[in-house]
Design an enzyme around this catalytic site. Structure first.
Site, PDB file in Angstrom:
ATOM      1  N   ALA A 256       0.852  -1.201   0.000  1.00 47.73           N
ATOM      2  CA  ALA A 256       0.000   0.000   0.000  1.00 47.73           C
ATOM      3  C   ALA A 256       0.885   1.248   0.000  1.00 47.73           C
ATOM      4  CB  ALA A 256      -0.892  -0.018   1.231  1.00 47.73           C
ATOM      5  N   CYS A 262       2.526   4.655 -12.374  1.00 51.91           N
ATOM      6  CA  CYS A 262       2.246   4.912 -13.796  1.00 51.91           C
ATOM      7  C   CYS A 262       1.123   4.031 -14.334  1.00 51.91           C
ATOM      8  CB  CYS A 262       3.508   4.715 -14.626  1.00 51.91           C
ATOM      9  SG  CYS A 262       4.162   3.061 -14.493  1.00 51.91           S
TER      10      CYS A 262
END
Ligand code: NAD
Length: 468
Positions: A256, A262
């Protein structure tokens, strides 16, 4: 085999160098003359582990060259790769093809007969078909082929990803072109049993976007569960370990953090393709929305840790690049975070081991440091944004001495937050609350950490070089 690569950025330079490493004669072309001059003098314009050594070796051996001269580079080339940038259009986010199409037009007039033009750039589905039509307006049908061979490289591990890929995807519709591409990839990767997927051009393009969208969904899923863990006093790292060791799920990309890096770009491209075809992809839509909201949540996390008002406070940001081991600032979550904190009146000091030069181009009013302890001097809080090794190994006691207030916000869960608490830090991490750290006995934590490291370390099969 003689190969030309058009566009010598992260993908073009790594791909061209690795093709040369496999024994091919490669010319990497770029229209940026400064970049080409630097490469010819042995200076690598990007930070990518292991790349400098590979470039030096292959350049010295005469297998790899750099040029601005497209005509000379493609003369007699059996394969020409297009690896130019496809940045998102400002405003609507879909890929800007204004580098791809001009490159295709230029190639149409210059390629030799029987050249395979391969799109390596990440492009919307159908782009290879358009490139085929562009070249077809100049060259006779059957004298050239256009293929799609998407790049699945992670910056920071790009050389390894290229030399030891999970799979090769070839979107190619002419038998002779297919044979040539298989010949290029076959020998080096055959030894590693790497699957080669041969499919239509459109499917190859779609695979790239679908893979990115899936990975974005995976990261977004664990990010949402991190929020739940914080509320209910669980630890998201242990949750991820318990999930990821299930082989159907897999351990990677279950860390996390601030956002899906991207991958959302791929998710957006997939969504746009689906919308163009009248198909709803609701999971992908939701992933993008959740990911966007997460950026704002990170700034709230920092302000909350500092009592809700950061006006006039100094915040030290550790790590700026979008991931460790790269100098790339594109899609770096540090940028929206810093800009939001500045809007709220925060003063920003920032450390990054290699990204400062690129960060300075996109951020303003930030004091940059190449020493992380100096960066933390007199700051009211320190925020970990990128899990560089230097940051993971930080001396917490020394860090605390430098700070005005011992507030640590670890947005990558990169540090030992329990140790930080024990020496007096007020800690805020991702997917765990203050009560979480003491919930497990030391022996259990130690075992879990060892398993996590084992699960996250892939095997590297060495590739030996050969002349072709
Ligand atoms: P980049 O911006 O680093 O490099 C692109 C290069 O192409 C630049 O140096 C530019 O000067 C050059 N260029 C543009 N037009 C040219 C032309 N007509 N002739 C010669 N050179 C030209 O881009 P990148 O990060 O290497 O990405 C390239 C493509 O690969 C993009 O589509 C990207 O989405 C995709 N991709 C990138 C990554 C990554 O990790 N960076 C991973 C997978 C796929």
């Amino acid at each position: 085999m003689k190969i030309a690569v058009i566009g010598t950025g992260y993908v073009g330079l790594v791909s061209g160098t690795c093709f040369a490493e496999w024994g091919n004669r490669v010319v990497c072309v770029d229209r940026n003359a400064e970049k080409i001059a630097a490469l010819r003098q042995g200076r690598i314009p990007i930070y990518e582990p292991d790349l400098d050594e590979l470039v030096e070796r292959n350049y010295a051996a005469g297998r790899l060259d750099f040029s601005c001269d497209v005509a000379k580079a493609v003369e007699g080339a059996a394969i020409v790769f297009i690896a130019v940038g496809t940045p998102p259009h400002l405003g609507h986010g879909d890929a800007d093809l204004s580098f791809v199409y001009p490159a295709a037009r230029e190639l149409a007039a210059l390629i030799s007969s029987d050249t395979v033009v391969v799109i390596k750039s990440t492009v919307p589905v159908g782009t290879s078909d358009v490139v085929h039509r562009i070249i077809g307006t100049v060259r006779a049908a059957g004298t050239f082929a256009v293929a799609s061979n998407p790049a699945f490289l992670r910056e920071g591990a790009a050389v390894r990803d290229f030399l030891v890929p999970d799979r090769i995807v070839l979107g190619v519709e002419e038998e002779w072109a297919c044979q040539r591409l298989v010949e290029l990839y076959d020998t080096p990767i055959e030894r590693q049993d790497t699957p080669v997927i041969i499919t239509m051009r459109r499917t190859a393009e779609l695979i790239k976007h679908a893979a990115n969208a899936f990975l974005a969904t995976k990261i977004t899923f664990i990010n949402e569960l991190a929020d739940l863990c914080e509320e209910m006093g669980s630890d998201v790292a242990e949750l991820a370990l318990g999930m990821g060791l299930d082989k159907r799920i897999g351990a990677s990309l279950l860390a996390a953090g601030p956002d899906g890096s991207c991958f959302p770009k791929g998710a957006l491209a997939l969504l746009q393709t689906a919308q163009d075809h009248g198909v709803a992809l609701r999971i992908v839509e939701e992933t993008l929305a959740v990911n966007e909201a997460r950026k704002r949540r990170m700034a709230r996390k920092v302000t909350k840790a500092l009592g809700g008002d950061i006006d006039g406070l100094t915040i030290a940001i550790l790590g700026l690049t979008f991931r460790p081991d790269t100098d790339d600032m594109r899609d770096a979550p540090s940028v929206p975070l810093i800009e939001t904190l500045q809007r709220l009146g925060g003063r920003i000091r920032a450390y990054d081991p290699v990204g400062i030069e690129n960060a300075a181009k996109v951020l303003s009013s930030v004091d940059f440091y190449d020493d992380l302890y100096e960066c933390a001097r007199n700051a009211d809080a320190v925020v970990v944004m990128t899990e560089w090794e230097t940051i993971r190994k930080i001396d917490l006691a020394q860090l605390k001495q430098k700070l005005r207030q011992p507030v640590l916000i670890d947005l990558r869960n990169a540090l030992d937050t329990e140790a930080a608490r024990l020496i007096g830090f007020r800690v805020c991490a991702i997917g765990k609350s203050a009560s979480t750290d003491s919930s497990l006995r030391d022996i259990a934590k130690q075992r879990n950490r060892q398993r996590a490291v084992k699960a996250a370390t892939p095997k590297l099969v060495p590739v030996t070089m050969r002349e072709k």
